[in-house]
Design a protein around this motif. Structure first.
Motif, PDB file in Angstrom:
ATOM      1  N   MET A 164       0.853  -1.326   0.032  1.00 25.92           N
ATOM      2  CA  MET A 164      -0.272   0.019  -0.232  1.00 25.92           C
ATOM      3  C   MET A 164       0.758   1.286   0.134  1.00 25.92           C
ATOM      4  O   MET A 164       1.882   1.349   0.584  1.00 25.92           O
ATOM      5  CB  MET A 164      -0.854  -0.001   1.160  1.00 25.92           C
ATOM      6  CG  MET A 164      -1.888   1.190   1.203  1.00 25.92           C
ATOM      7  SD  MET A 164      -2.816   1.164   2.412  1.00 25.92           S
ATOM      8  CE  MET A 164      -1.947   1.704   4.030  1.00 25.92           C
ATOM      9  N   THR A 165       0.480   2.244  -0.907  1.00 27.41           N
ATOM     10  CA  THR A 165       1.365   3.522  -0.926  1.00 27.41           C
ATOM     11  C   THR A 165       0.070   4.630  -0.606  1.00 27.41           C
ATOM     12  O   THR A 165      -1.078   4.571  -1.240  1.00 27.41           O
ATOM     13  CB  THR A 165       1.883   3.797  -2.222  1.00 27.41           C
ATOM     14  OG1 THR A 165       2.741   2.772  -2.613  1.00 27.41           O
ATOM     15  CG2 THR A 165       2.830   5.126  -2.390  1.00 27.41           C
ATOM     16  N   THR A 216      -4.716   6.930  -1.174  1.00 23.56           N
ATOM     17  CA  THR A 216      -4.328   5.533  -0.884  1.00 23.56           C
ATOM     18  C   THR A 216      -4.256   4.603  -2.142  1.00 23.56           C
ATOM     19  O   THR A 216      -5.511   4.468  -2.662  1.00 23.56           O
ATOM     20  CB  THR A 216      -5.297   4.890   0.165  1.00 23.56           C
ATOM     21  OG1 THR A 216      -5.053   5.677   1.282  1.00 23.56           O
ATOM     22  CG2 THR A 216      -4.531   3.630   0.686  1.00 23.56           C
ATOM     23  N   ILE A 217      -3.352   3.915  -2.305  1.00 22.99           N
ATOM     24  CA  ILE A 217      -3.239   2.987  -3.619  1.00 22.99           C
ATOM     25  C   ILE A 217      -3.041   1.715  -3.007  1.00 22.99           C
ATOM     26  O   ILE A 217      -2.051   1.090  -2.219  1.00 22.99           O
ATOM     27  CB  ILE A 217      -2.090   3.492  -4.402  1.00 22.99           C
ATOM     28  CG1 ILE A 217      -2.040   4.727  -4.962  1.00 22.99           C
ATOM     29  CG2 ILE A 217      -1.865   2.245  -5.518  1.00 22.99           C
ATOM     30  CD1 ILE A 217      -0.791   5.321  -5.482  1.00 22.99           C
ATOM     31  N   THR A 218      -3.868   0.784  -3.470  1.00 27.08           N
ATOM     32  CA  THR A 218      -3.826  -0.747  -3.112  1.00 27.08           C
ATOM     33  C   THR A 218      -4.145  -1.427  -4.359  1.00 27.08           C
ATOM     34  O   THR A 218      -4.895  -1.234  -4.931  1.00 27.08           O
ATOM     35  CB  THR A 218      -4.758  -1.070  -2.043  1.00 27.08           C
ATOM     36  OG1 THR A 218      -4.883  -0.056  -0.824  1.00 27.08           O
ATOM     37  CG2 THR A 218      -4.823  -2.523  -1.551  1.00 27.08           C
ATOM     38  N   PRO A 260      -7.251   3.101 -12.019  1.00 28.40           N
ATOM     39  CA  PRO A 260      -5.556   2.569 -12.035  1.00 28.40           C
ATOM     40  C   PRO A 260      -4.906   3.563 -11.407  1.00 28.40           C
ATOM     41  O   PRO A 260      -5.261   5.072 -11.922  1.00 28.40           O
ATOM     42  CB  PRO A 260      -5.372   2.091 -13.528  1.00 28.40           C
ATOM     43  CG  PRO A 260      -6.475   1.782 -14.082  1.00 28.40           C
ATOM     44  CD  PRO A 260      -7.675   2.523 -13.284  1.00 28.40           C
ATOM     45  N   ALA A 261      -4.063   3.581 -10.716  1.00 26.72           N
ATOM     46  CA  ALA A 261      -3.069   4.537  -9.992  1.00 26.72           C
ATOM     47  C   ALA A 261      -1.901   4.958 -10.947  1.00 26.72           C
ATOM     48  O   ALA A 261      -0.739   4.572 -10.680  1.00 26.72           O
ATOM     49  CB  ALA A 261      -2.680   4.031  -8.452  1.00 26.72           C
ATOM     50  N   ASP A 262      -2.424   5.716 -11.924  1.00 28.36           N
ATOM     51  CA  ASP A 262      -1.352   6.117 -12.895  1.00 28.36           C
ATOM     52  C   ASP A 262      -1.318   7.851 -12.941  1.00 28.36           C
ATOM     53  O   ASP A 262      -2.361   8.201 -13.372  1.00 28.36           O
ATOM     54  CB  ASP A 262      -1.960   5.873 -14.578  1.00 28.36           C
ATOM     55  CG  ASP A 262      -1.896   4.062 -14.568  1.00 28.36           C
ATOM     56  OD1 ASP A 262      -1.353   3.386 -13.782  1.00 28.36           O
ATOM     57  OD2 ASP A 262      -2.549   3.651 -15.674  1.00 28.36           O
ATOM     58  N   GLY A 267       0.463   2.433  -9.401  1.00 27.67           N
ATOM     59  CA  GLY A 267       0.548   2.291  -8.065  1.00 27.67           C
ATOM     60  C   GLY A 267       2.305   2.065  -7.979  1.00 27.67           C
ATOM     61  O   GLY A 267       2.595   2.450  -6.656  1.00 27.67           O
ATOM     62  N   ARG A 268       3.082   1.763  -8.937  1.00 26.87           N
ATOM     63  CA  ARG A 268       4.333   1.488  -8.908  1.00 26.87           C
ATOM     64  C   ARG A 268       5.183   2.746  -9.176  1.00 26.87           C
ATOM     65  O   ARG A 268       5.118   3.145 -10.322  1.00 26.87           O
ATOM     66  CB  ARG A 268       4.720   0.247  -9.744  1.00 26.87           C
ATOM     67  CG  ARG A 268       6.096  -0.138 -10.042  1.00 26.87           C
ATOM     68  CD  ARG A 268       6.487  -1.261 -10.841  1.00 26.87           C
ATOM     69  NE  ARG A 268       7.531  -1.671 -11.025  1.00 26.87           N
ATOM     70  CZ  ARG A 268       8.232  -1.859 -12.165  1.00 26.87           C
ATOM     71  NH1 ARG A 268       7.492  -2.134 -13.133  1.00 26.87           N
ATOM     72  NH2 ARG A 268       9.570  -2.206 -12.274  1.00 26.87           N
TER      73      ARG A 268
END
Length: 452
Positions: free
Chosen positions: A1-2, A22-24, A382-384, A423-424
């Protein structure tokens, strides 16, 4: 998690301050507005969604700047194309992968988080298919996987050299496939994407020069519900030859014969009549604009004001990758209109920000053209995302849309501080995590290619 904490963040509803995201498992699982940063949060000054790059020929990054010496007569797109053919005939699969990885690193460092790879370098240098017909598609997928760039792969059918089914020339031998071979290429490309999260597959009949009407129908059928991209009306000569062949201009022919709808993306669409412009906008298809390449090749200027006034959708791409930059494409798009129309702030509504208008259009149009589910900074998406450096001279003391204006028109890629895909974090301090290794490999490839 970030957890990211953004002092300013661009949401679909507008700018918000003090946002905790929050990114999961690669997606935004929680978004809290007006929240103070907590210990362990990754703190950024400005956060915006990553942009889609809807049109790239990755292998051409290796020849960037090599076609800037004038020939014995006037240089045009058609003379540049001969240089490109000679370059394309040299690359091995390993080398093509290395060049694509370099291009993709640069895309991420500039704020792109997805690429639409209009992929037509299919076969061995002698024109024969590889034993694995999707060998080169797999190399594109490997470059995307290595760099973390999301991929929308668009295998290209390139069957003929000119309108009416004229036989291809020798310079095109690595591109050319019949329908049976192309069907196998599409299936091999589909398999190459299975391990890539969020990847999408479409098809790309190269142009009306390179496919017959029968070929076009067969290719569109292979797309199923996926996107269909095609070069159209990039050059005046192309328009003239299409009219001589069919009695219709390229965009007119596609509107009348191909059933354009929101799955379609017409790359360039530079030379259109007012009627074509209005009808293309009404079709729901996306205009895929590549302003830096269009300027580099002397293509002309897209009829932007009329297309936007008619409700047209557009996105941007880096095409030949002569210069890779999200802000560069958006800036050049606006500046070409300023030169052509002798006005300023052409794409903005009265009283509105030009940077915001360009960014919003490129985000929405690019996602549509690439069948991507990127929804921006919203719950479940998506966490982009891209963090801009608030200490950059062009962003100092700016808030809201002025940040986009500063990035696009005054800073460019240097303002990109960090990038996350699924998220990366793939870019930190403005540098891709694999830049040194990727660039070293690229340098070795160029040493070999330039020695020939």
């Amino acid at each position: 998690m970030t957890v990211l904490h953004a002092a300013q963040a661009l949401m679909p509803t507008g700018w918000q301050g003090d946002l905790r995201l929050t990114i999961t498992d690669g997606r935004f699982s929680s978004i809290e507005a007006a929240s103070a940063p907590q210990p362990g949060d990754v703190r950024v000054a400005v956060l915006v969604p990553g942009l889609p790059n809807l049109h790239s020929h990755a292998f051409q990054r290796g020849m960037a700047g090599l076609a800037e010496r004038r020939g014995p007569s006037a240089d045009t797109f058609w003379t540049w194309r001969e240089t490109m053919y000679r370059f394309a005939l040299r690359m091995s699969p390993d080398e093509a992968e290395a060049v694509a990885a370099q291009a993709y690193v640069e895309m991420l460092e500039s704020g792109f988080t997805r690429v639409g790879e209009f992929h037509y370098l299919h076969h061995a240098p002698d024109g024969s298919p590889y034993g694995n017909v999707a060998e080169m598609a797999e190399r594109i997928a490997a470059a995307a996987d290595l760099t973390g760039l999301r991929l929308s792969l668009l295998p290209v059918l390139y069957r003929w050299s000119n309108f009416g089914g004229v036989a291809p020339n020798e310079g095109q031998r690595r591109f050319v496939s019949d329908l049976d071979l192309f069907g196998r290429l599409v299936e091999g490309s589909r398999a190459a994407l299975r391990a890539l999260p969020g990847a999408t597959l479409g098809v790309a009949p190269h142009s009306l020069r390179a496919v017959t009407p029968e070929d076009l129908s067969a290719v569109v059928a292979l797309a199923a519900a996926g996107p269909v991209h095609i070069h159209a009306a990039e050059q005046v000569r192309e328009v003239e030859e299409c009219t001589a062949w069919s009695g219709a201009r390229p965009v007119q022919w596609l509107l009348d014969q191909a059933g354009l709808d929101p799955r379609w993306c017409l790359i360039h669409a530079t030379h259109m009549t007012p009627d074509e412009t209005t009808r293309l906008a009404a079709s729901g298809a996306v205009a895929g604009l590549c302003p830096v390449t269009e300027a580099s090749l002397g293509d002309g200027i897209f009829p932007g004001p009329g297309f936007v006034a008619a409700g047209g959708r557009y996105g941007v791409g880096t095409d030949s990758n002569v210069l890779v930059g999200a802000a560069d494409e958006l800036r050049q798009l606006e500046y070409a209109q300023r030169l052509g129309n002798r006005q300023r702030n052409v794409f903005a509504a009265p009283g509105a920000s030009t940077g915001r208008a360009l960014f919003d259009a490129a985000l929405a149009g690019g996602a549509q053209a690439l069948a991507a589910d990127e929804g921006g900074l919203v719950l479940g998406a998506p966490a982009d995302c891209v963090a801009l450096d608030g200490t950059d001279p062009a962003l100092l003391e700016r808030r809201g849309d002025a940040l986009l204006d500063g990035w696009i028109f005054a800073a460019g890629s240097r303002a990109v501080e960090a990038v996350w895909v699924a998220g990366r974090q793939v870019v930190a301090g403005g540098r891709h995590r694999a830049r040194e290794a990727v660039q070293a490999r690229y340098a070795g490839v160029l040493k070999r290619l330039m020695a020939e």
